[in-house]
Design an enzyme around this catalytic site. Structure first.
Site, PDB file in Angstrom:
ATOM      1  N   ARG A 143     -43.110 -64.335  88.236  1.00 49.92           N
ATOM      2  CA  ARG A 143     -42.956 -63.036  88.104  1.00 49.92           C
ATOM      3  C   ARG A 143     -43.622 -62.444  86.779  1.00 49.92           C
ATOM      4  O   ARG A 143     -43.235 -61.326  86.280  1.00 49.92           O
ATOM      5  CB  ARG A 143     -41.588 -62.634  88.271  1.00 49.92           C
ATOM      6  CG  ARG A 143     -41.019 -62.815  89.493  1.00 49.92           C
ATOM      7  CD  ARG A 143     -39.831 -62.012  89.859  1.00 49.92           C
ATOM      8  NE  ARG A 143     -39.079 -62.487  91.004  1.00 49.92           N
ATOM      9  CZ  ARG A 143     -38.165 -63.068  91.077  1.00 49.92           C
ATOM     10  NH1 ARG A 143     -37.322 -63.678  90.175  1.00 49.92           N
ATOM     11  NH2 ARG A 143     -37.760 -63.757  92.469  1.00 49.92           N
TER      12      ARG A 143
ATOM     13  N   LYS B   7     -55.448 -52.946  85.231  1.00 48.36           N
ATOM     14  CA  LYS B   7     -55.720 -53.032  86.626  1.00 48.36           C
ATOM     15  C   LYS B   7     -56.212 -54.486  87.010  1.00 48.36           C
ATOM     16  O   LYS B   7     -57.057 -54.793  86.290  1.00 48.36           O
ATOM     17  CB  LYS B   7     -56.846 -52.021  87.308  1.00 48.36           C
ATOM     18  CG  LYS B   7     -56.185 -50.691  87.524  1.00 48.36           C
ATOM     19  CD  LYS B   7     -57.453 -50.122  88.485  1.00 48.36           C
ATOM     20  CE  LYS B   7     -56.846 -48.752  88.879  1.00 48.36           C
ATOM     21  NZ  LYS B   7     -58.049 -47.764  89.566  1.00 48.36           N
TER      22      LYS B   7
ATOM     23  N   GLU C   2     -71.242 -48.094  84.744  1.00 48.32           N
ATOM     24  CA  GLU C   2     -69.867 -47.687  84.245  1.00 48.32           C
ATOM     25  C   GLU C   2     -69.862 -46.733  82.957  1.00 48.32           C
ATOM     26  O   GLU C   2     -69.049 -45.815  82.836  1.00 48.32           O
ATOM     27  CB  GLU C   2     -68.936 -48.661  84.143  1.00 48.32           C
ATOM     28  CG  GLU C   2     -68.373 -49.755  85.235  1.00 48.32           C
ATOM     29  CD  GLU C   2     -67.848 -48.830  86.464  1.00 48.32           C
ATOM     30  OE1 GLU C   2     -67.374 -47.602  86.288  1.00 48.32           O
ATOM     31  OE2 GLU C   2     -67.599 -49.551  87.439  1.00 48.32           O
TER      32      GLU C   2
ATOM     33  N   LYS D  18     -62.199 -44.158  78.432  1.00 48.56           N
ATOM     34  CA  LYS D  18     -61.342 -44.763  79.512  1.00 48.56           C
ATOM     35  C   LYS D  18     -59.845 -44.635  78.820  1.00 48.56           C
ATOM     36  O   LYS D  18     -59.005 -44.403  79.679  1.00 48.56           O
ATOM     37  CB  LYS D  18     -61.786 -46.145  79.725  1.00 48.56           C
ATOM     38  CG  LYS D  18     -60.739 -46.804  80.905  1.00 48.56           C
ATOM     39  CD  LYS D  18     -61.216 -47.996  81.709  1.00 48.56           C
ATOM     40  CE  LYS D  18     -60.185 -48.271  82.673  1.00 48.56           C
ATOM     41  NZ  LYS D  18     -60.565 -49.360  83.466  1.00 48.56           N
TER      42      LYS D  18
ATOM     43  N   ASN E 119     -63.091 -43.209  89.124  1.00 47.14           N
ATOM     44  CA  ASN E 119     -63.506 -43.830  90.617  1.00 47.14           C
ATOM     45  C   ASN E 119     -64.730 -43.041  90.968  1.00 47.14           C
ATOM     46  O   ASN E 119     -65.238 -43.152  92.013  1.00 47.14           O
ATOM     47  CB  ASN E 119     -62.387 -43.799  91.602  1.00 47.14           C
ATOM     48  CG  ASN E 119     -61.791 -45.142  91.924  1.00 47.14           C
ATOM     49  OD1 ASN E 119     -62.235 -46.041  92.170  1.00 47.14           O
ATOM     50  ND2 ASN E 119     -60.695 -45.572  91.036  1.00 47.14           N
TER      51      ASN E 119
ATOM     52  N   HIS F 274     -67.461 -44.589  93.119  1.00 48.20           N
ATOM     53  CA  HIS F 274     -66.764 -45.807  93.571  1.00 48.20           C
ATOM     54  C   HIS F 274     -66.454 -45.769  95.024  1.00 48.20           C
ATOM     55  O   HIS F 274     -66.357 -46.622  95.647  1.00 48.20           O
ATOM     56  CB  HIS F 274     -65.517 -46.356  92.728  1.00 48.20           C
ATOM     57  CG  HIS F 274     -66.044 -46.831  91.531  1.00 48.20           C
ATOM     58  ND1 HIS F 274     -66.642 -45.979  90.473  1.00 48.20           N
ATOM     59  CD2 HIS F 274     -65.486 -48.065  91.008  1.00 48.20           C
ATOM     60  CE1 HIS F 274     -66.739 -46.861  89.563  1.00 48.20           C
ATOM     61  NE2 HIS F 274     -66.293 -47.805  89.693  1.00 48.20           N
TER      62      HIS F 274
ATOM     63  N   HIS G 226     -68.024 -48.693  96.493  1.00 52.61           N
ATOM     64  CA  HIS G 226     -67.263 -49.912  96.755  1.00 52.61           C
ATOM     65  C   HIS G 226     -67.519 -50.373  98.221  1.00 52.61           C
ATOM     66  O   HIS G 226     -67.810 -51.507  98.611  1.00 52.61           O
ATOM     67  CB  HIS G 226     -65.914 -49.461  96.829  1.00 52.61           C
ATOM     68  CG  HIS G 226     -65.083 -49.905  95.332  1.00 52.61           C
ATOM     69  ND1 HIS G 226     -64.141 -49.456  94.881  1.00 52.61           N
ATOM     70  CD2 HIS G 226     -65.636 -51.009  94.401  1.00 52.61           C
ATOM     71  CE1 HIS G 226     -63.675 -49.919  93.603  1.00 52.61           C
ATOM     72  NE2 HIS G 226     -64.456 -50.642  93.199  1.00 52.61           N
TER      73      HIS G 226
ATOM     74  N   HIS H 157     -71.548 -55.200  91.129  1.00 56.68           N
ATOM     75  CA  HIS H 157     -70.788 -53.918  91.151  1.00 56.68           C
ATOM     76  C   HIS H 157     -71.412 -52.801  90.860  1.00 56.68           C
ATOM     77  O   HIS H 157     -71.641 -51.623  91.383  1.00 56.68           O
ATOM     78  CB  HIS H 157     -69.594 -54.299  90.277  1.00 56.68           C
ATOM     79  CG  HIS H 157     -68.540 -52.955  90.242  1.00 56.68           C
ATOM     80  ND1 HIS H 157     -67.872 -52.869  91.183  1.00 56.68           N
ATOM     81  CD2 HIS H 157     -68.232 -52.118  89.260  1.00 56.68           C
ATOM     82  CE1 HIS H 157     -67.138 -51.677  91.119  1.00 56.68           C
ATOM     83  NE2 HIS H 157     -67.322 -51.361  89.592  1.00 56.68           N
TER      84      HIS H 157
HETATM   85  N1  GLY Z   1     -61.868 -49.043  87.083  1.00 58.80           N
HETATM   86  C1  GLY Z   1     -61.080 -47.866  87.259  1.00 58.80           C
HETATM   87  C2  GLY Z   1     -59.891 -47.917  86.561  1.00 58.80           C
HETATM   88  O1  GLY Z   1     -59.382 -48.652  85.848  1.00 58.80           O
HETATM   89  O2  GLY Z   1     -59.191 -46.967  86.923  1.00 58.80           O
END
Ligand code: GLY
Length: 356
Positions: free
Chosen positions: A115, A137, A179, A217, A235, A238, A242, A259
């Site tokens: 966990r 993420k 990116e 970011k 995104n 994306h 994607h 990517h």
């Molecule tokens: N790569 C997109 C995000 O981290 O939300």
């Protein structure tokens, strides 16, 4: 040393001072330390890592085969077993040393084993430095569908050292550049112009620009960590990107795209859609398209390819109740979320891309 300090998910950037890593390891006081690498980073980055940092305690190396195709639950099972066999407990620490596959997958196994155990990301690719390693993420692909399984859980820290970029082939640098261009498009014309005019292959001069991308970011993920609204802008390009990436991984007759290469195409297509559906300026569309075409290899899509890509859109994680929802732009730095787009306009966008 450049730093963003938080309770969890602090980001440090430095190539000559790894005191932050030392401090974090002391603070966490792990029972056991594992370093996760892939076949590339074991060879190209682990020696540099040990030159820069020596442990007082013994560490176990966990190695996975490189490539997106291995970012799956089978690789996780192998790693969970190895952790178990090697006596990992809840106070263990996993250091993910690698690109997006290693930091995404390593973050996921660390978030789920018993966990959750501690983990630290040390990104070694441009893509992972400016995007994947930051923001919590993590996860794996489901078959060829990107990032369908995962969690949002921040690492103890992220340490960015641009010396690792010197081990990277040029196509990987270009992939990460996509990116950074995206950060320009969603943030401001000023940053777009800066990233656009920068010679991305001048690695020795790249640190400040990487840091600007990380700050952009970080601003987004701080305001919306769980992607209810604003984080969706990360995104941009994306949704189609994607789907194109997944399609390229599955097809012998279509070249496999990295990517960033797929996202670059996605950004041209989405900018065209923004122009047709919103007020996105035609001149800016042309500027974006020509810059991307100059930097990235062009892919050729036939009708069958486009239909297959459109079919894959139904798996996009931003979909709501069966509807595919795009992030579009009114202009650089001015987004519109949750936009429905017709298939005929998507076809038209591919037609525009083909003629570039
Ligand atoms: N790569 C997109 C995000 O981290 O939300």
């Amino acid at each position: 040393m450049k730093e963003i300090i938080k309770n969890k998910g602090s980001v440090y950037c430095s190539s000559n001072n790894w005191g932050s890593l030392n401090n974090k390891i002391k603070e966490v006081n792990p029972s056991k330390i594992f370093i996760l690498v892939d076949t590339n980073t074991e060879k190209d980055c682990l020696p540099l890592f040990f030159k820069k940092y020596s442990f007082n305690e013994s560490v176990e190396i966990l190695e996975i085969p490189d490539g997106e195709i291995n970012k799956n639950i089978n690789t996780c099972s192998l790693l969970w077993n190895k952790l178990s066999e090697n006596g990992a407990d809840r106070n263990s620490l996993i250091i993910n040393l690698g690109g997006g596959v290693v930091t995404d997958l390593g973050g996921f196994i660390a978030s789920t084993f018993k966990r959750g155990v501690f983990f630290i990301n040390i990104p070694t690719t441009l893509l992972s430095m400016v995007d994947a390693s930051v923001g919590g993420k993590n996860g794996v692909d489901l078959g060829l569908l990107k990032n369908q399984i995962g969690t949002i859980n921040n690492p103890e820290m992220v340490l960015i050292d641009t010396d690792f970029l010197k081990t990277l082939p040029e196509n990987q640098i270009i992939s990460g550049y996509a990116e950074m261009l995206k950060h320009g498009l969603i943030h401001s014309r000023e940053y777009w112009d800066k990233v656009k005019s920068f010679d991305i292959l001048k690695i020795d001069e790249l640190e400040n620009l990487i840091w600007e991308s990380v700050l952009i970011k970080n601003d987004v993920i701080t305001k919306d960590p769980f992607e209810k609204n604003l984080r969706k802008t990360l995104n941009y390009g994306h949704t189609l990107g994607h789907a194109i990436e997944s399609y390229s991984l599955d097809q012998n007759k279509f070249p496999t795209l990295l990517h960033g290469e797929a996202i670059a195409i996605g950004m041209i297509l989405t900018s065209y859609i923004s122009f047709k559906q919103l007020d996105f300026p035609e001149q800016t569309l042309s500027d974006i398209s020509h810059h991307i075409i100059k930097k990235f290899n062009k892919a050729l899509f036939n009708i069958e390819d486009i239909n297959a890509v459109i079919e894959l859109l139904k798996f996009d994680k931003k979909n709501y109740n069966g509807k595919v929802l795009f992030v579009l732009l009114n202009d650089i730095g001015n987004h519109k979320l949750n936009c429905e787009v017709s298939n005929s306009l998507i076809f038209e966008a591919f037609e525009y891309y083909k003629k570039l």
